[in-house]
Motif scaffolding. Structure first.
Motif, PDB file in Angstrom:
ATOM      1  N   GLU A 146       0.636  -1.286  -0.023  1.00  0.00           N
ATOM      2  CA  GLU A 146      -0.066   0.071   0.286  1.00  0.00           C
ATOM      3  C   GLU A 146       1.351   1.299  -0.292  1.00  0.00           C
ATOM      4  O   GLU A 146       0.437   2.367  -0.629  1.00  0.00           O
ATOM      5  N   ILE A 147       1.869   1.291   0.682  1.00  0.00           N
ATOM      6  CA  ILE A 147       2.850   1.982   1.027  1.00  0.00           C
ATOM      7  C   ILE A 147       3.381   2.245  -0.647  1.00  0.00           C
ATOM      8  O   ILE A 147       3.769   3.447  -1.450  1.00  0.00           O
ATOM      9  N   MET A 148       4.072   1.039  -1.133  1.00  0.00           N
ATOM     10  CA  MET A 148       4.068   1.404  -2.878  1.00  0.00           C
ATOM     11  C   MET A 148       3.467   2.708  -3.798  1.00  0.00           C
ATOM     12  O   MET A 148       3.784   3.060  -4.870  1.00  0.00           O
ATOM     13  N   HIS A 149       2.094   1.333  -3.367  1.00  0.00           N
ATOM     14  CA  HIS A 149       1.450   1.747  -4.090  1.00  0.00           C
ATOM     15  C   HIS A 149       0.916   3.845  -4.319  1.00  0.00           C
ATOM     16  O   HIS A 149       0.970   4.877  -5.252  1.00  0.00           O
ATOM     17  N   ALA A 150       0.812   3.959  -3.087  1.00  0.00           N
ATOM     18  CA  ALA A 150       0.984   5.462  -2.730  1.00  0.00           C
ATOM     19  C   ALA A 150       1.524   6.011  -3.065  1.00  0.00           C
ATOM     20  O   ALA A 150       1.748   7.006  -3.936  1.00  0.00           O
ATOM     21  N   SER A 173      11.349  14.626  -5.653  1.00  0.00           N
ATOM     22  CA  SER A 173      11.587  14.010  -6.666  1.00  0.00           C
ATOM     23  C   SER A 173      11.183  13.908  -6.860  1.00  0.00           C
ATOM     24  O   SER A 173      11.075  12.389  -6.335  1.00  0.00           O
ATOM     25  N   LEU A 174      10.933  13.028  -8.444  1.00  0.00           N
ATOM     26  CA  LEU A 174      10.478  11.766  -9.019  1.00  0.00           C
ATOM     27  C   LEU A 174      11.686  10.520  -8.850  1.00  0.00           C
ATOM     28  O   LEU A 174      11.563   9.598  -8.170  1.00  0.00           O
ATOM     29  N   LYS A 190      13.465   5.924  -5.786  1.00  0.00           N
ATOM     30  CA  LYS A 190      15.041   5.593  -4.736  1.00  0.00           C
ATOM     31  C   LYS A 190      13.708   5.206  -3.836  1.00  0.00           C
ATOM     32  O   LYS A 190      13.873   3.670  -3.235  1.00  0.00           O
ATOM     33  N   ASP A 191      12.765   5.314  -3.165  1.00  0.00           N
ATOM     34  CA  ASP A 191      12.092   5.054  -1.763  1.00  0.00           C
ATOM     35  C   ASP A 191      11.317   3.695  -2.098  1.00  0.00           C
ATOM     36  O   ASP A 191      10.998   2.956  -1.993  1.00  0.00           O
ATOM     37  N   SER A 213      12.599  -3.746  -1.271  1.00  0.00           N
ATOM     38  CA  SER A 213      12.807  -4.526  -1.081  1.00  0.00           C
ATOM     39  C   SER A 213      12.692  -5.106   1.031  1.00  0.00           C
ATOM     40  O   SER A 213      12.791  -6.052   1.305  1.00  0.00           O
ATOM     41  N   PHE A 214      11.911  -3.706   1.324  1.00  0.00           N
ATOM     42  CA  PHE A 214      11.240  -4.298   2.894  1.00  0.00           C
ATOM     43  C   PHE A 214      10.460  -5.836   2.030  1.00  0.00           C
ATOM     44  O   PHE A 214      10.209  -6.189   2.946  1.00  0.00           O
TER      45      PHE A 214
END
Length: 115
Positions: A49-53, A77-78, A83-84, A90-91
């Motif tokens: 969900e964090i990745m989707h947001a 920045s994009l 990178k996030d 990886s998490f």
């Protein structure tokens, strides 16, 4: 492959490692009882969900840039967001393997009690 001919993507991955290490010093520092797993109450689902947001934010910024050539992002920045995304991926893998700091091994990848 020699160091001078390694893919540039490996350089980017090293930057992600450095970023992850720096952020972990803030978010899981020795003076806090918070572990990395505490951030993900539903395990891999929370990470997804964090990745989707994050992806939606990137899309929003890109659409703004596409529709207004003078638009510049105000904060992240994009590249920072990408990178996030790499780090969150990886998490996801770490949690799915049961190897995240603070993860309860009696729970599954969705943080449910194992049957």
């Amino acid at each position: 492959m020699s160091q001078t001919t390694q893919r540039y993507s490996v350089t980017v991955l090293q930057e992600c490692i450095d970023l992850q290490t720096k952020k972990s010093r803030d978010y899981q520092n020795p003076t806090s009882n918070i572990t990395q797993a505490d951030y993900y109450p539903s395990g891999c689902l929370t990470i997804l969900e964090i990745m989707h947001a994050k992806m939606l934010r990137m899309r929003s910024v890109m659409e703004a840039m596409q529709n207004d050539p003078t638009y510049t992002p105000n904060f992240e920045s994009l590249e920072d967001s990408a990178k996030d995304m790499i780090n969150y991926a990886s998490f996801f893998v770490t949690y799915s393997r049961g190897k995240m700091d603070g993860q309860d091994i009696t729970r599954d990848f969705l943080n449910r009690k194992k049957v």
